[in-house]
Design a protein around this motif. Structure first.
Motif, mmCIF file in Angstrom:
data_model
loop_
_atom_site.group_PDB
_atom_site.id
_atom_site.type_symbol
_atom_site.label_atom_id
_atom_site.label_comp_id
_atom_site.label_asym_id
_atom_site.label_seq_id
_atom_site.Cartn_x
_atom_site.Cartn_y
_atom_site.Cartn_z
ATOM 1 N N THR A 55 -30.663 101.124 -76.268
ATOM 2 C CA THR A 55 -30.392 99.699 -76.139
ATOM 3 C C THR A 55 -30.360 98.982 -77.486
ATOM 4 N N TRP A 56 -31.374 99.248 -78.310
ATOM 5 C CA TRP A 56 -31.381 98.511 -79.576
ATOM 6 C C TRP A 56 -30.266 98.989 -80.501
ATOM 7 N N GLN A 57 -29.903 100.275 -80.401
ATOM 8 C CA GLN A 57 -28.783 100.749 -81.210
ATOM 9 C C GLN A 57 -27.463 100.103 -80.773
ATOM 10 N N GLU A 58 -27.344 99.875 -79.458
ATOM 11 C CA GLU A 58 -26.144 99.173 -78.975
ATOM 12 C C GLU A 58 -26.072 97.772 -79.580
ATOM 13 N N GLY A 59 -27.237 97.125 -79.650
ATOM 14 C CA GLY A 59 -27.283 95.800 -80.263
ATOM 15 C C GLY A 59 -26.909 95.839 -81.727
#
Lengths: 195, 172
Positions: free
Chosen positions: B5-9
């Protein structure tokens, strides 16, 4: 010191041929004599001269080629500079970029620092390295007829060329060396400056 | 690493910053970004043989009017130092996202020296260093750092802490 396999081409005559009527050719030059040689053919905003960042010339060419796919990039550098960036030959070939060529002025010497033999003067063959890295078009020029034949191809194809120049030292011609100035004028000439 | 999730952000932050070139030396902590970059037809993803190539790639991209970001792990920072003279001399932006090793639950002692040296070495070379320790901060940190790099035309490194990415687990 001379060796049997030394090149004989005059580096300034070679570079004048490569830079004849450059139009909108995007040119990046490696530090040392390649920068002086290109500067001696006449300064222009679409010449980006390196005075340092040894080993980075080809990769600057790649970033530029990817950003400007409708123009052609010609990297002009020396054997010592290219040897320091040998991995970039694999990176550029792997990228698939077709609008970049590299011309290596190969005298088999580190001319700037006292003409010590470089690896190409001790047997390494950068053209063979480039071919092994995946460059599809690789050539070595030893006389001016060959240089004249490959000069237009360097602007149209993705080509790696070794130009076997003599080790003769030329008078230094010093083009601008303020990196911020060189960057700003290049971007303005391309019309990509943001301010 | 199992929850991207944070990498997608982070990828969305790079896109919002108009980054169109990504150079990388692979790291497990960057795996999602690398996959996303290759899957994105509007992103040019370039695999590098050594991290310093990425600084030169970024310079060329800037000369040609594009924005580039470089992905590396902390061991690669040591390969970059002289090449950092390029963006500094040329008043060019440089943005790198660095996954940290050698600082949090590290199994491999060979990662520790460069991990400990990463921030001071970057600072000594003139790079502005930011650090993301928590997943909820990562995307915002990247967005703000991209603005700093590209609008102020300076080199900026964002360190993703090893605690954030998760220590690599080696099992016999």
């Amino acid at each position: 010191m001379t060796r049997q396999n030394d090149g004989t081409l005059d580096r300034r005559v070679v570079v004048a041929e490569l830079m004849r009527d450059p139009g909108d050719l995007l040119v990046v030059t490696g530090l040392g004599a390649a920068t002086y040689d290109v500067g001696a053919t006449g300064d222009r905003p679409l010449n980006f001269y390196l005075w340092g960042a040894m080993g980075g010339t080809g990769m600057i060419g790649l970033g530029l080629a990817l950003a400007q796919p409708d123009k052609h990039v010609l990297v002009i550098t020396g054997d010592g500079e290219q040897l320091m960036g040998m991995g970039a030959l694999a990176t550029i070939a792997a990228s698939g970029a077709k609008n970049i060529s590299i011309a290596v002025l190969d005298n088999g010497r580190f001319g700037e620092t006292g003409s010590q033999f470089s690896h190409t003067g001790l047997g390494a063959d950068l053209a063979a390295v480039a071919a092994a890295c995946g460059w599809q078009t690789v050539t070595t020029a030893r006389d001016m007829d060959e240089v004249k034949a490959l000069a237009p191809r360097l602007r149209q194809e993705s080509m790696f060329a070794v130009l076997r120049i003599s080790a003769e030292e030329k008078p230094r011609h010093l083009p601008p060396r303020d990196g911020a100035y060189l960057t700003d004028r290049f971007r303005r000439a391309l019309g990509v400056a943001e301010v | 690493m199992n929850n991207p999730t944070w990498q997608e952000g982070v990828y969305a932050a790079l896109k919002a910053a108009r980054v169109t070139q990504i150079g990388y030396v692979p790291d497990a902590g960057h795996a999602h970004l690398i996959t996303a970059a290759h899957a994105d037809p509007d992103m040019k993803a370039v695999v590098l043989t050594t991290e310093e190539e990425g600084i030169a790639l970024s310079a060329g991209a800037w000369l040609g009017g594009e924005r580039c970001a470089i992905l590396m792990q902390s061991s690669g920072v040591g390969n970059c130092i002289n090449m950092l003279s390029l963006p500094l001399n040329c008043r060019m932006p440089f943005l790198t996202l660095v996954t940290m090793r050698g600082e949090w639950g590290e199994f491999n002692p060979w990662q520790v020296p460069m991990g400990a040296a990463t921030q001071p070495v970057l600072t000594a070379a003139g790079v502005h260093v930011r650090r993301a320790d928590r997943p909820e901060d990562a995307a915002e940190m990247v967005g703000a750092s991209a603005a700093l790099a590209f609008d102020s035309q300076i080199p900026v490194a964002v360190l993703f802490s090893q605690r954030l990415i998760g220590a690599k687990v080696f099992v016999k």
